[in-house]
Design an enzyme around this catalytic site. Structure first.
Site, PDB file in Angstrom:
ATOM      1  N   ASP A  19       0.869  -1.165   0.000  1.00  0.00           N
ATOM      2  CA  ASP A  19       0.000   0.000   0.000  1.00  0.00           C
ATOM      3  C   ASP A  19       0.917   1.229   0.000  1.00  0.00           C
ATOM      4  O   ASP A  19       2.116   1.115   0.231  1.00  0.00           O
ATOM      5  CB  ASP A  19      -0.885  -0.035   1.254  1.00  0.00           C
ATOM      6  CG  ASP A  19      -1.672   1.232   1.446  1.00  0.00           C
ATOM      7  OD1 ASP A  19      -2.399   1.622   0.518  1.00  0.00           O
ATOM      8  OD2 ASP A  19      -1.540   1.846   2.515  1.00  0.00           O
ATOM      9  N   ASP A  21      -0.125   5.169   1.038  1.00  0.00           N
ATOM     10  CA  ASP A  21      -0.339   6.142   2.114  1.00  0.00           C
ATOM     11  C   ASP A  21      -0.401   5.448   3.467  1.00  0.00           C
ATOM     12  O   ASP A  21      -1.216   4.546   3.685  1.00  0.00           O
ATOM     13  CB  ASP A  21      -1.634   6.916   1.857  1.00  0.00           C
ATOM     14  CG  ASP A  21      -1.556   7.731   0.579  1.00  0.00           C
ATOM     15  OD1 ASP A  21      -0.784   8.692   0.536  1.00  0.00           O
ATOM     16  OD2 ASP A  21      -2.264   7.393  -0.392  1.00  0.00           O
TER      17      ASP A  21
END
Length: 225
Positions: A19, A21
């Site tokens: 991922d 953020d």
């Protein structure tokens, strides 16, 4: 170290999926500045609303509100443009850039809920080189916690998602990883409160190392054991 954490460090993987953020970079301040303006404009409880935005696609976050007369596509585009123009304070998670640089380029992918243009802007701001393989908001019709994004990331690397280790920070992403059948490492660098999770956790990447065996499988190692 828990039994589950020990298993992650002992098991070889075909690839790693990340991922963005909260996992590779911290963009919370920038995101919350933009989303606060949006929430105020639509008469929402800003503090309560901000707890719902992390890890999900903008269009999914907006659609969930069910606001009358609101076009989720148009509003999501406004959010994206505003976030592209505001990367003040976006920084890499400790050790992330060096850790990524240590990985074979064809054995890791970025799987983010952000649109591609925003992902590239934030990676640049954080000093992280973009990977060869990316899955962004435009690549799936249903975002996290649906597992499609992680399945697609693995497919683009030419491996099975069940042979991958996912690095995640948000609950929707963790659920997507679980649904895909991948192992999960939870990154807690941006968490203000402890996260109750059965998965192993790291606060940063400084102590992580990766070894690649003769068959090309990756094994994660912790310098402290």
């Amino acid at each position: 170290m828990s039994i589950r954490a020990s298993a992650v460090f002992a098991r070889p993987y075909r690839a790693f999926l990340f991922d963005m953020d909260g996992t590779l970079l911290n963009s919370i301040a920038a995101a919350e500045r933009v989303w606060s303006l949006w929430a105020e404009r639509h008469g929402l409880d800003v503090a309560a609303f901000l707890t719902t935005i992390h890890g999900a696609r903008a269009i999914d976050t907006i659609t969930r509100q069910g606001l009358p007369g609101v076009d989720p596509h148009a509003e999501a585009q406004w959010i994206t443009e505003a976030e592209i123009n505001d990367v003040r304070g976006v920084v890499a998670i400790s050790g992330a850039a060096a850790f990524l640089d240590s990985l074979p380029a064809d054995q890791w992918a970025l799987v983010t809920s952000a649109p591609k243009e925003l992902a590239m802007r934030r990676l640049q701001a954080a000093g992280i080189a973009p990977p060869t393989v990316m899955v962004t908001a435009e690549d799936v019709t249903i975002g996290k916690p649906n597992p499609a994004c992680y399945v697609l990331g693995a497919q683009r690397l030419g491996v099975s998602v069940q042979e991958c280790l996912v690095f995640e920070d948000a609950s929707v992403g963790i659920r997507a990883s679980e649904a895909a059948g991948a192992d999960v490492m939870v990154v807690t660098a941006t968490h203000l409160k402890p996260l109750a999770t059965q998965h192993p956790t790291i606060s940063g990447y400084e102590r992580l190392q990766v070894r690649r065996n003769a068959e090309g499988w990756l094994t994660l190692h912790n310098e402290t054991g």
